[in-house]
Design a protein around this motif. Structure first.
Motif, PDB file in Angstrom:
ATOM      1  N   VAL A 133      -9.446  18.909  17.490  1.00 19.22           N
ATOM      2  CA  VAL A 133      -9.424  17.472  17.771  1.00 19.22           C
ATOM      3  C   VAL A 133      -8.887  17.250  19.179  1.00 19.22           C
ATOM      4  CG1 VAL A 133      -9.075  16.828  15.367  1.00 19.22           C
ATOM      5  CG2 VAL A 133      -7.104  17.168  16.836  1.00 19.22           C
ATOM      6  N   SER A 134      -9.402  16.198  19.851  1.00 19.10           N
ATOM      7  CA  SER A 134      -8.871  15.849  21.171  1.00 19.10           C
ATOM      8  C   SER A 134      -7.593  15.041  21.007  1.00 19.10           C
ATOM      9  CB  SER A 134      -9.896  15.047  21.966  1.00 19.10           C
ATOM     10  OG  SER A 134     -11.101  15.764  22.069  1.00 19.10           O
ATOM     11  N   ALA A 135      -7.543  14.243  19.942  1.00 17.30           N
ATOM     12  CA  ALA A 135      -6.325  13.498  19.607  1.00 17.30           C
ATOM     13  C   ALA A 135      -6.398  13.147  18.132  1.00 17.30           C
ATOM     14  CB  ALA A 135      -6.235  12.225  20.444  1.00 17.30           C
ATOM     15  N   GLY A 136      -5.239  12.840  17.542  1.00 20.64           N
ATOM     16  CA  GLY A 136      -5.226  12.453  16.141  1.00 20.64           C
ATOM     17  C   GLY A 136      -4.721  13.570  15.252  1.00 20.64           C
ATOM     18  N   ALA A 137      -4.636  13.270  13.953  1.00 20.18           N
ATOM     19  CA  ALA A 137      -4.100  14.236  13.004  1.00 20.18           C
ATOM     20  C   ALA A 137      -4.944  14.287  11.740  1.00 20.18           C
ATOM     21  CB  ALA A 137      -2.667  13.871  12.651  1.00 20.18           C
ATOM     22  N   ILE A 138      -5.011  15.474  11.156  1.00 15.22           N
ATOM     23  CA  ILE A 138      -5.748  15.671   9.908  1.00 15.22           C
ATOM     24  C   ILE A 138      -4.769  16.221   8.870  1.00 15.22           C
ATOM     25  CG2 ILE A 138      -7.640  16.899   8.788  1.00 15.22           C
ATOM     26  CD1 ILE A 138      -8.920  17.145  11.586  1.00 15.22           C
ATOM     27  N   THR A 139      -4.714  15.568   7.719  1.00 10.01           N
ATOM     28  CA  THR A 139      -3.834  16.022   6.646  1.00 10.01           C
ATOM     29  C   THR A 139      -4.674  16.327   5.415  1.00 10.01           C
ATOM     30  OG1 THR A 139      -2.500  14.194   7.446  1.00 10.01           O
ATOM     31  CG2 THR A 139      -1.588  15.465   5.654  1.00 10.01           C
ATOM     32  N   ILE A 140      -4.470  17.482   4.832  1.00  9.36           N
ATOM     33  CA  ILE A 140      -5.157  17.813   3.579  1.00  9.36           C
ATOM     34  C   ILE A 140      -4.094  18.079   2.529  1.00  9.36           C
ATOM     35  CG2 ILE A 140      -6.660  19.456   2.392  1.00  9.36           C
ATOM     36  CD1 ILE A 140      -8.106  19.922   5.027  1.00  9.36           C
ATOM     37  N   GLY A 141      -4.157  17.329   1.439  1.00 13.21           N
ATOM     38  CA  GLY A 141      -3.179  17.492   0.370  1.00 13.21           C
ATOM     39  C   GLY A 141      -1.759  17.282   0.867  1.00 13.21           C
ATOM     40  N   GLY A 142      -1.576  16.347   1.799  1.00 13.05           N
ATOM     41  CA  GLY A 142      -0.243  16.048   2.298  1.00 13.05           C
ATOM     42  C   GLY A 142       0.261  17.018   3.355  1.00 13.05           C
ATOM     43  N   ARG A 143      -0.556  18.028   3.688  1.00 14.13           N
ATOM     44  CA  ARG A 143      -0.138  19.054   4.644  1.00 14.13           C
ATOM     45  C   ARG A 143      -0.863  18.802   5.957  1.00 14.13           C
ATOM     46  NH1 ARG A 143      -1.629  24.818   4.677  1.00 14.13           N
ATOM     47  NH2 ARG A 143      -3.471  24.104   3.579  1.00 14.13           N
ATOM     48  N   ASP A 144      -0.143  18.767   7.065  1.00 17.28           N
ATOM     49  CA  ASP A 144      -0.791  18.568   8.363  1.00 17.28           C
ATOM     50  C   ASP A 144      -1.509  19.862   8.748  1.00 17.28           C
ATOM     51  OD1 ASP A 144      -1.586  18.157  10.922  1.00 17.28           O
ATOM     52  OD2 ASP A 144       0.279  17.215  11.587  1.00 17.28           O
ATOM     53  N   HIS A 166     -14.460   8.195  18.279  1.00  9.28           N
ATOM     54  CA  HIS A 166     -13.465   7.296  18.867  1.00  9.28           C
ATOM     55  C   HIS A 166     -12.455   6.898  17.809  1.00  9.28           C
ATOM     56  CE1 HIS A 166     -16.583   6.623  21.997  1.00  9.28           C
ATOM     57  NE2 HIS A 166     -17.386   6.631  20.964  1.00  9.28           N
ATOM     58  N   GLY A 167     -11.411   7.670  17.647  1.00  8.76           N
ATOM     59  CA  GLY A 167     -10.317   7.266  16.763  1.00  8.76           C
ATOM     60  C   GLY A 167     -10.746   6.947  15.348  1.00  8.76           C
ATOM     61  N   ILE A 168     -11.047   7.976  14.575  1.00 15.81           N
ATOM     62  CA  ILE A 168     -11.472   7.776  13.189  1.00 15.81           C
ATOM     63  C   ILE A 168     -10.245   7.736  12.286  1.00 15.81           C
ATOM     64  CG2 ILE A 168     -12.739   8.823  11.271  1.00 15.81           C
ATOM     65  CD1 ILE A 168     -14.677   8.002  13.355  1.00 15.81           C
ATOM     66  N   ASP A 169     -10.121   6.678  11.498  1.00 13.99           N
ATOM     67  CA  ASP A 169      -9.068   6.581  10.480  1.00 13.99           C
ATOM     68  C   ASP A 169      -9.748   6.526   9.128  1.00 13.99           C
ATOM     69  OD1 ASP A 169      -6.579   6.306  12.026  1.00 13.99           O
ATOM     70  OD2 ASP A 169      -7.577   4.521  12.827  1.00 13.99           O
ATOM     71  N   LEU A 170      -9.356   7.444   8.255  1.00 14.58           N
ATOM     72  CA  LEU A 170     -10.039   7.502   6.965  1.00 14.58           C
ATOM     73  C   LEU A 170      -9.109   8.165   5.957  1.00 14.58           C
ATOM     74  CD1 LEU A 170     -12.856   7.022   5.623  1.00 14.58           C
ATOM     75  CD2 LEU A 170     -13.379   9.394   6.159  1.00 14.58           C
ATOM     76  N   SER A 171      -9.063   7.593   4.745  1.00 18.49           N
ATOM     77  CA  SER A 171      -8.300   8.215   3.661  1.00 18.49           C
ATOM     78  C   SER A 171      -9.259   8.562   2.544  1.00 18.49           C
ATOM     79  CB  SER A 171      -7.244   7.247   3.128  1.00 18.49           C
ATOM     80  OG  SER A 171      -6.110   7.315   3.929  1.00 18.49           O
ATOM     81  N   ILE A 172      -9.202   9.804   2.107  1.00 18.80           N
ATOM     82  CA  ILE A 172     -10.080  10.232   1.025  1.00 18.80           C
ATOM     83  C   ILE A 172      -9.186  10.656  -0.135  1.00 18.80           C
ATOM     84  CG2 ILE A 172     -11.751  11.975   0.318  1.00 18.80           C
ATOM     85  CD1 ILE A 172     -12.701  11.998   3.265  1.00 18.80           C
ATOM     86  N   GLY A 183      -6.229  15.256  -1.650  1.00 19.47           N
ATOM     87  CA  GLY A 183      -6.755  14.189  -0.819  1.00 19.47           C
ATOM     88  C   GLY A 183      -6.744  14.590   0.640  1.00 19.47           C
ATOM     89  N   LEU A 184      -7.301  13.721   1.455  1.00 20.64           N
ATOM     90  CA  LEU A 184      -7.451  14.068   2.864  1.00 20.64           C
ATOM     91  C   LEU A 184      -7.247  12.809   3.702  1.00 20.64           C
ATOM     92  CD1 LEU A 184     -10.075  16.483   4.093  1.00 20.64           C
ATOM     93  CD2 LEU A 184      -9.995  14.313   5.225  1.00 20.64           C
ATOM     94  N   ASP A 185      -6.510  12.961   4.785  1.00 19.83           N
ATOM     95  CA  ASP A 185      -6.250  11.809   5.647  1.00 19.83           C
ATOM     96  C   ASP A 185      -6.607  12.112   7.087  1.00 19.83           C
ATOM     97  OD1 ASP A 185      -5.019   9.336   4.553  1.00 19.83           O
ATOM     98  OD2 ASP A 185      -3.777  10.825   3.510  1.00 19.83           O
ATOM     99  N   LEU A 186      -7.364  11.216   7.695  1.00 23.68           N
ATOM    100  CA  LEU A 186      -7.647  11.323   9.120  1.00 23.68           C
ATOM    101  C   LEU A 186      -6.938  10.169   9.809  1.00 23.68           C
ATOM    102  CD1 LEU A 186     -11.501  11.983   8.994  1.00 23.68           C
ATOM    103  CD2 LEU A 186      -9.657  13.650   8.996  1.00 23.68           C
ATOM    104  N   ARG A 187      -6.156  10.497  10.838  1.00 19.44           N
ATOM    105  CA  ARG A 187      -5.431   9.447  11.564  1.00 19.44           C
ATOM    106  C   ARG A 187      -5.816   9.497  13.038  1.00 19.44           C
ATOM    107  NH1 ARG A 187      -5.425   6.863   8.289  1.00 19.44           N
ATOM    108  NH2 ARG A 187      -4.180   6.865   6.406  1.00 19.44           N
ATOM    109  N   GLY A 188      -6.572   8.514  13.482  1.00 17.76           N
ATOM    110  CA  GLY A 188      -6.909   8.414  14.903  1.00 17.76           C
ATOM    111  C   GLY A 188      -7.607   9.637  15.454  1.00 17.76           C
TER     112      GLY A 188
END
Lengths: 295, 367
Positions: free
Chosen positions: B68-79, B33-39, B16-21
């Motif tokens: 990224v200018s700000a925020g975090a991307i996680t793929i498979g639980g890994r930042d 502008h601050g994308i939050d999304l869970s895949i 899975g993939l997580d975008l936080r802000g």
């Protein structure tokens, strides 16, 4: 109302004239004349180099030797100083050194100018290009002084540094264009494939900019191989002469007479590597010059 | 097939993939502008939106091709926010294919593994397995220049498969192909997703591609997410007029209307309207959305709108009738199969309240 039209009668075959059309004949004739114009000096030089010494000072017409072929001129060339091979070696060292140095620096600089963002990039590029406008003869004296300060006057290494410097503005320009012609996505795909830094340059970009490298290298080699003035000014030791300087030395025969035979022989020898290089690499060379011209 | 199994098996661990802000600015221009999304793992997600909405930038941020200018991307639980593209467990298929022109098809597909220093036998086996899936085996020795557009795109996909990624990223992969090939490749990509089961993120501006491929569609506009949902949900239950207009072709009809007792009034004609949980805050003026296929000829005595046909478009299976309703409001309706309406014909049309969507003046859905 629109409807499909009746099929028309088949076209009668147009009668064709046999033989070569006039425009094709004209084209070939023109091409032959132009080719002859370009080949003539080469042929004249080679023929003149084969005249015997007695004939060497004779008027140039007819251009071919009238009293039999002779390789005396080559003999006199060989007998000068340390021998022809030694000077050819000097020239080759300088030309290859210039080529390698020019390619190394211009590839790195071109890559930087094409792909990286840094402050005053445009200004730096324009400054580099603008040096093409300065005739190097006008700065020969300061260059000589700089090389003297560095202890590089009268050395082939100094000559290489000088030639590479003169060659670089144009080469950097060429290489930047070559890199610009490579789509960014290819580089990005390579980054996804785990390629970075120098490996990117060697394995991914290298083969794609090869035509540019060949063009830049060829230019550098030919210019360094043929350059006369700087070599004449910088090299004082006879054993360090390059071929063009050698030719100048050989030229002066006894009592101020000019030894035309030896000069023609020298020119013939000097032509050989240039022709060989150009003929083998011309395919790349043309592609390099037109890189980025069309998508 | 024995050769295929390693890839298919390995890929079954879909991440899975997580975008936080996630925010991205180029200089002073804010693109996202601050994308939050869970895949979820194994999902086929399509980013869709008009050009300049930031969908490609978002994909490139996930790939690591942009920072990224700000925020975090996680793929498979890994930042993976600060990781190199090659270490994120992704593979990307580019719009321009981006094949290495100086390498054969096999060379292109195996280049990543070669750079990673894997043994030659393993590389060859992986290439052949991927080539099998994509029917590329007879082309392995060709150069990209000798291939057709569709074949090149298959090689680009093959190169992605060989990387055995957790997440496949597609950046408008079909837009350089002609219409027929596009449909073919679309089906091939759908088939690939079923076979491999990996998470796939696909960027397109083509809403047909989005509708047909996606488990989940993410509609973006001007760097913000407008709505996330299954294609059917976005089609039937759009959150706003932008999504309603973007999904579906021809577009949903939007009619200026007023809420009146017993329904909505359009140009003096009153239709029954769906009930609202609460009254719209900004007065009776609203916008009424009806999809072309939901408009039908009214039965006699039924409340209806007078519609004048101006242009008809016969597409074989359907006919779209373009015209004006209640004076001069443009409207499209789906014609009945078998009838051959001509321009100038006047019809009385209506729609069931269940098929109507109400929006406020700003375009936000009223429910």
């Amino acid at each position: 109302m629109t409807r499909a039209a009746e099929p028309s009668l088949p076209d009668r075959a147009r009668p064709r004239r046999s033989g070569i059309p006039l425009h094709a004949a004209l084209f070939h004739l023109t091409a032959a004349v132009v080719a002859a114009l370009f080949l003539a000096p080469i042929v004249l030089v080679v023929l003149a180099s084969l005249r015997p010494a007695s004939e060497a000072g004779a008027p140039p017409l007819p251009p071919w030797p009238t009293t039999g072929l002779s390789t005396e001129s080559y003999g006199r060339l060989e007998a000068f100083g340390d021998g022809l091979l030694h000077y050819a070696g000097n020239s080759l060292f300088v030309a290859l050194g210039t080529t390698i140095l020019t390619i190394l620096v211009s590839v790195l600089a071109g890559y930087g100018f094409s792909r990286f963002r840094f402050p005053m990039k445009k200004l730096a590029f324009v400054l580099i290009l603008s040096t093409i406008m300065i005739p190097f003869q006008s700065i020969l004296t300061p260059l000589f002084l700089i090389l003297a300060k560095l202890g590089l006057q009268n050395t082939l290494t100094g000559l290489i540094l000088l030639y590479a410097t003169l060659q670089l503005p144009f080469s950097v320009f060429m290489m930047r264009n070559a890199f610009d012609a490579v789509p960014k996505e290819i580089e990005e795909a390579a980054r996804v494939d785990g390629v970075t830094g120098l490996r990117m340059l060697v394995f991914v970009m290298g083969p794609l900019i090869l035509p540019g490298i060949v063009s830049v290298g060829l230019f550098a080699f030919l210019n360094a191989w043929n350059e006369f003035l700087a070599a004449l000014v910088l090299l004082t030791d006879q054993s360090r002469y390059t071929l063009p300087v050698l030719m100048n030395a050989v030229r002066s025969g006894r009592y101020g007479a000019v030894d035309w035979g030896a000069v023609q022989a020298g020119v013939t020898v000097m032509m050989i590597p240039c022709l060989l290089l150009f003929l083998t690499l011309q395919r790349f060379y043309i592609r390099g010059l037109t890189a980025g011209a069309v998508k | 097939m024995n050769a295929v199994s390693p890839i298919v098996k390995a890929a079954s661990r879909a991440a899975g993939l997580d975008l936080r802000g996630v925010t991205k600015s180029f200089g002073s221009v804010d693109v996202l502008h601050g994308i939050d999304l869970s895949i979820a793992g194994g999902e086929f997600v399509v980013f869709v939106g008009p050009s300049g909405c930031g969908k490609s930038t978002l994909l490139r941020l996930i790939a690591g091709l942009e920072e990224v200018s700000a925020g975090a991307i996680t793929i498979g639980g890994r930042d993976v926010t600060d990781l190199d593209p090659s270490r994120r467990g992704i593979a990307m298929v580019f719009q321009s294919y981006a094949l290495y022109p100086h390498m054969s098809v096999a060379g292109n597909m195996g280049f990543g593994l070669k750079m990673a220093g894997r043994p030659a036998a393993e590389i060859a086996a992986t290439i052949h397995a991927a080539a099998d899936i994509l029917h590329l085996t007879p082309l392995l020795d060709r150069r990209p220049g000798q291939l057709s557009g569709g074949q090149r795109q298959r090689v680009a996909i093959g190169r992605a498969i060989v990387r055995d990624p957790d997440v496949f990223l597609f950046d408008e992969p079909l837009s350089n192909l002609d219409a027929e090939l596009r449909v073919e490749m679309r089906i091939e990509i759908a088939r690939l997703h079923r076979k491999l089961g990996n998470t796939m993120i696909y960027v397109t501006h083509d809403q047909t591609e989005a509708m047909t491929l996606a488990d989940t569609i993410v509609v973006l506009r001007a760097g913000r997410i407008e709505q996330v949902g299954a294609p059917a949900r976005l089609y039937d239950d759009p959150d706003n007029l932008f999504v309603a207009g973007f999904i579906g072709s021809p577009k949903m009809n939007v009619l200026p209307a007023r809420r009146v007792a017993g329904g909505v009034e359009i140009g003096g004609h009153v239709l029954a309207a769906p009930p609202l949980a609460s009254a719209p805050p900004d007065g009776p003026a609203i916008q009424l959305g009806i999809r072309p296929e939901h408009l039908r000829p009214a039965r006699s005595g039924e409340p209806s709108l007078p519609f004048t046909i101006e242009v008809t478009e016969f597409l074989g299976g359907t006919t779209w009738l373009y015209g004006k309703v209640a004076g001069d409001i443009p409207l499209v309706i789906e014609g009945l199969r078998g009838s051959t309406p001509v321009a100038g014909t006047r019809l009385a049309v209506t729609a069931d309240p269940a098929d109507m969507r109400l929006f406020d003046q700003a375009g936000t859905r009223l429910r």
